[in-house]
Design a protein around this motif. Structure first.
Motif, PDB file in Angstrom:
ATOM      1  N   MET A   1       0.842  -1.156   0.000  1.00  0.00           N
ATOM      2  CA  MET A   1       0.000   0.000   0.000  1.00  0.00           C
ATOM      3  C   MET A   1       0.899   1.235   0.000  1.00  0.00           C
ATOM      4  N   ASN A   2       0.629   2.150  -0.925  1.00  0.00           N
ATOM      5  CA  ASN A   2       1.463   3.354  -0.971  1.00  0.00           C
ATOM      6  C   ASN A   2       0.960   4.405   0.027  1.00  0.00           C
ATOM      7  N   ARG A   3       1.709   5.482   0.161  1.00  0.00           N
ATOM      8  CA  ARG A   3       1.395   6.506   1.168  1.00  0.00           C
ATOM      9  C   ARG A   3       0.029   7.147   0.922  1.00  0.00           C
ATOM     10  N   ARG A   4      -0.313   7.386  -0.317  1.00  0.00           N
ATOM     11  CA  ARG A   4      -1.591   8.030  -0.633  1.00  0.00           C
ATOM     12  C   ARG A   4      -2.742   7.117  -0.238  1.00  0.00           C
ATOM     13  N   THR A   5      -2.673   5.864  -0.588  1.00  0.00           N
ATOM     14  CA  THR A   5      -3.729   4.909  -0.244  1.00  0.00           C
ATOM     15  C   THR A   5      -3.855   4.776   1.268  1.00  0.00           C
ATOM     16  N   ALA A   6      -2.728   4.713   1.961  1.00  0.00           N
ATOM     17  CA  ALA A   6      -2.747   4.612   3.424  1.00  0.00           C
ATOM     18  C   ALA A   6      -3.380   5.855   4.036  1.00  0.00           C
ATOM     19  N   GLY A   7      -3.039   7.014   3.503  1.00  0.00           N
ATOM     20  CA  GLY A   7      -3.612   8.265   4.007  1.00  0.00           C
ATOM     21  C   GLY A   7      -5.112   8.326   3.813  1.00  0.00           C
ATOM     22  N   LEU A   8      -5.569   7.885   2.643  1.00  0.00           N
ATOM     23  CA  LEU A   8      -7.012   7.862   2.380  1.00  0.00           C
ATOM     24  C   LEU A   8      -7.723   6.871   3.297  1.00  0.00           C
TER      25      LEU A   8
END
Length: 95
Positions: A1-8
């Motif tokens: 999971m990339n940072r953007r997906t984790a943030g969302l």
């Protein structure tokens, strides 16, 4: 999971938690009606030991409310254990 997906995912979780913690709110077209719910079937309460949904210990608790269609509360009649009848109230029922 990339940072953007984790943030969302985190943001979505926080929004869900906030929505759930808000408790039941009067939906459009409904009103809070006090004194008409059966034990354990209240939507919330104003005071006392039944702080929110499903915690009322007695039928027709004067401080517990249930959501009903707007305009129907004061015409909703309940038969109390002593045989008397009472209409619902838009405010907690006093004595």
């Amino acid at each position: 999971m990339n940072r953007r997906t984790a943030g969302l995912a985190i943001a979505g979780s926080l929004l869900s938690a906030l929505a759930l913690s808000a408790g039941p709110a009067a939906a459009e077209g409904t009103e809070k009606c006090y004194g008409i719910s059966l034990a354990g079937q209240n939507d919330c309460a104003s005071t006392g030991g039944n702080s929110c949904a499903g915690t009322s210990k007695v039928d027709y608790d004067k401080a517990a409310w249930k959501l009903v269609p707007a305009g129907s509360c004061e015409t909703t009649m309940v038969t109390l254990p002593d045989g008397n009848t009472r209409a619902g109230s838009l405010k907690p029922i006093e004595s």
